[in-house]
Design a protein around this motif. Structure first.
Motif, mmCIF file in Angstrom:
data_model
loop_
_atom_site.group_PDB
_atom_site.id
_atom_site.type_symbol
_atom_site.label_atom_id
_atom_site.label_comp_id
_atom_site.label_asym_id
_atom_site.label_seq_id
_atom_site.Cartn_x
_atom_site.Cartn_y
_atom_site.Cartn_z
ATOM 1 N N ARG A 1 -5.198 -14.840 -1.041
ATOM 2 C CA ARG A 1 -3.772 -14.530 -1.186
ATOM 3 C C ARG A 1 -3.476 -14.387 -2.675
ATOM 4 N N ALA B 1 -4.676 -8.353 0.014
ATOM 5 C CA ALA B 1 -4.083 -8.302 1.356
ATOM 6 C C ALA B 1 -5.139 -7.955 2.402
ATOM 7 N N GLU C 1 -3.736 -6.175 -5.612
ATOM 8 C CA GLU C 1 -2.799 -6.570 -4.556
ATOM 9 C C GLU C 1 -3.278 -6.084 -3.187
ATOM 10 N N ALA D 1 -7.155 -11.037 3.403
ATOM 11 C CA ALA D 1 -6.381 -12.227 3.788
ATOM 12 C C ALA D 1 -7.098 -13.033 4.869
#
Length: 353
Positions: free
Chosen positions: A309, A301, A297, A304
Motif C-alpha cells: 500500500r 495498487a 502508485e 495490493a
C-alpha cells in the motif's frame, strides 16, 4: 583510495570521483567518446572503475583489466550491442588518458551469478546451451546490489523477500531473497522482460523467425528490437515524461502504451513475488522508478494483494531515498536513488585490495 567511476550509456557518459568514504568529490557528463576531455576536468584518481553490462559466465566479480580481460570483454560485445561497445570504447579512452592508473571492470551480470539453475536455464537443446552459453544472465546488477544494501540500511536489515524495480529507459525487476538475486526479468541479453523505452521486452521467439522468412534481414530486425520498439514503437517516443503529458491530454496511443507497459510490469512483478514466496519490501529505483509518481502508485495498487500500500502524500513528495509505505501496510515500499557509482567504487576497492 580515490576512485573514478565511468558509467557509459549507449550515447552518453557519466563520470563520478568518489573519496574513500563514498563522498562525491566531482562529477562530469557528456557524449560518448568524451572520456579524455571529461577526465581532464577532474582531480587525478587512484583507480578507475568502468561499468560493463555483460560479463557472461567469465566475470562474476569485479576484474582488474589486463590484455586477457580486454579480449574476453570484446568477445561479449554482440550480447549487449547497445552498451558493451560503449564500455569498450570508454576503457580504451581511459587507458590512454590515465595510462598508469589501474582500471577495474564491474559487471551488471555479476549480481545474478547466484540465480538457481531453474531460474537461469532456458529449455533449449543441450548442444546449443553448451556450445553457445545460452542461459539467463540478468542485468542492472550494480543498481540492484546497491538498492538491496541501501534498503537494508533504511529498514534496519535486508528484508527476506524484496522486489527491486529498476525502471528507466532500460528496465528490469529482481527478486532478492536475503540479499541474494534468485530471479530477474532480463535474460541472455537486455531485451527480455519488461516493456522499455526502445526495447519490446519478452516477445514470442517465433516473431523474428517469421520476419526473416518474410524477407527482413537480421540486422534490420536487431535494430528494430533494440532501438525502435518498446514505448517508442507504441507512441513514437521513448520518453515516459512525454507520454504522460500526452496521456493527460487523452491521447489514445499514449493511454494504450501505458496500459501495455503496466500490464507487463504487473505480471512480471507478480512472477518475481511468486519466486520469493511473498513480499516484505518493494523498492523503486532508476529514472522512471525515482521520478514517476504514477508508475509507483499504479504498481502499488496492482500489488495490493501482496500487502503493498503506497501512501499518496508520501509518494507525491518523494525525493531521494524515501519510505512511501502507507500506514498499516504489510510490505514496505521504498524509493531509492540509483547509485551505481558507489557500487562500482566498492567493487574497485575489493578487486584491488
Amino acid at each position: 583510495m580515490r576512485v573514478l567511476t565511468i558509467n557509459p550509456g549507449s550515447s552518453s557518459l557519466k563520470l563520478s570521483l568518489l573519496d574513500p568514504d563514498g563522498t562525491l568529490l566531482a562529477e562530469e557528463s557528456g557524449p560518448g567518446g568524451a572520456v579524455a576531455s571529461l577526465v581532464a576536468g577532474l582531480p587525478r584518481p587512484d583507480a578507475v572503475g568502468i561499468r560493463f553490462v555483460h560479463g557472461g559466465t567469465a566475470f562474476t566479480e569485479p576484474s582488474v583489466v589486463d590484455e586477457k580481460v580486454r579480449r574476453r570483454l570484446r568477445d561479449l560485445a554482440d550480447l549487449a550491442p547497445l552498451h558493451q561497445p560503449a564500455s569498450l570504447r570508454a576503457l580504451e579512452e581511459a587507458t590512454q588518458a590515465l595510462p598508469d592508473i589501474p582500471i577495474v571492470a564491474c559487471f551488471d551480470t555479476a549480481f545474478h551469478a547466484t540465480l538457481p539453475e531453474a531460474a537461469a536455464t532456458y529449455a533449449l537443446p543441450a548442444a546449443w546451451r553448451e556450445r553457445f552459453g545460452l542461459r539467463r544472465y540478468g542485468f542492472h546488477g550494480l543498481s540492484f546490489s546497491y538498492a538491496a544494501r541501501r534498503a537494508g540500511e533504511l529498514l534496519g536489515g535486508v528484508p527476506p523477500r524484496m522486489l527491486i524495480c529498476h525502471l528507466g529507459s532500460g528496465a528490469s525487476l529482481c527478486a532478492v531473497a536475503d540479499g541474494v538475486s534468485v530471479d530477474t526479468t532480463m535474460g541472455f541479453t537486455p531485451l527480455e522482460g519488461l516493456v522499455m523505452g526502445t526495447r519490446p521486452g519478452s516477445i514470442d521467439p517465433g516473431i523474428p523467425m517469421w520476419l526473416i522468412k518474410h524477407g527482413m534481414a537480421p540486422p534490420d530486425i536487431e535494430r528494430g528490437l533494440e532501438r525502435e520498439s518498446g514505448l517508442r514503437g507504441l507512441t513514437g517516443t521513448p520518453d515516459m515524461r512525454e507520454i504522460r503529458k500526452r496521456a493527460e491530454a487523452r491521447d489514445v496511443p499514449a493511454l494504450a502504451a501505458l496500459d501495455v507497459y503496466h500490464h507487463r510490469l504487473r505480471a512480471c512483478a507478480a512472477a518475481m513475488a511468486a519466486s520469493l514466496g511473498g513480499l516484505d519490501a518493494l523498492v523503486f529505483t532508476g529514472g522512471v522508478g525515482e521520478h514517476d509518481t504514477a508508475v509507483r502508485e499504479r504498481l502499488g495498487a496492482d500489488l495490493a494483494f501482496l500487502g503493498v500500500r503506497v501512501d499518496t502524500a508520501r509518494n507525491a513528495a518523494a525525493s531521494g531515498d524515501t519510505d512511501i509505505t502507507a500506514p498499516g501496510a504489510a510490505a514496505r515500499t521504498l524509493v531509492i536513488r540509483a547509485r551505481e557509482d558507489l557500487e562500482i567504487a566498492t567493487g574497485v576497492r575489493r578487486a584491488l585490495a
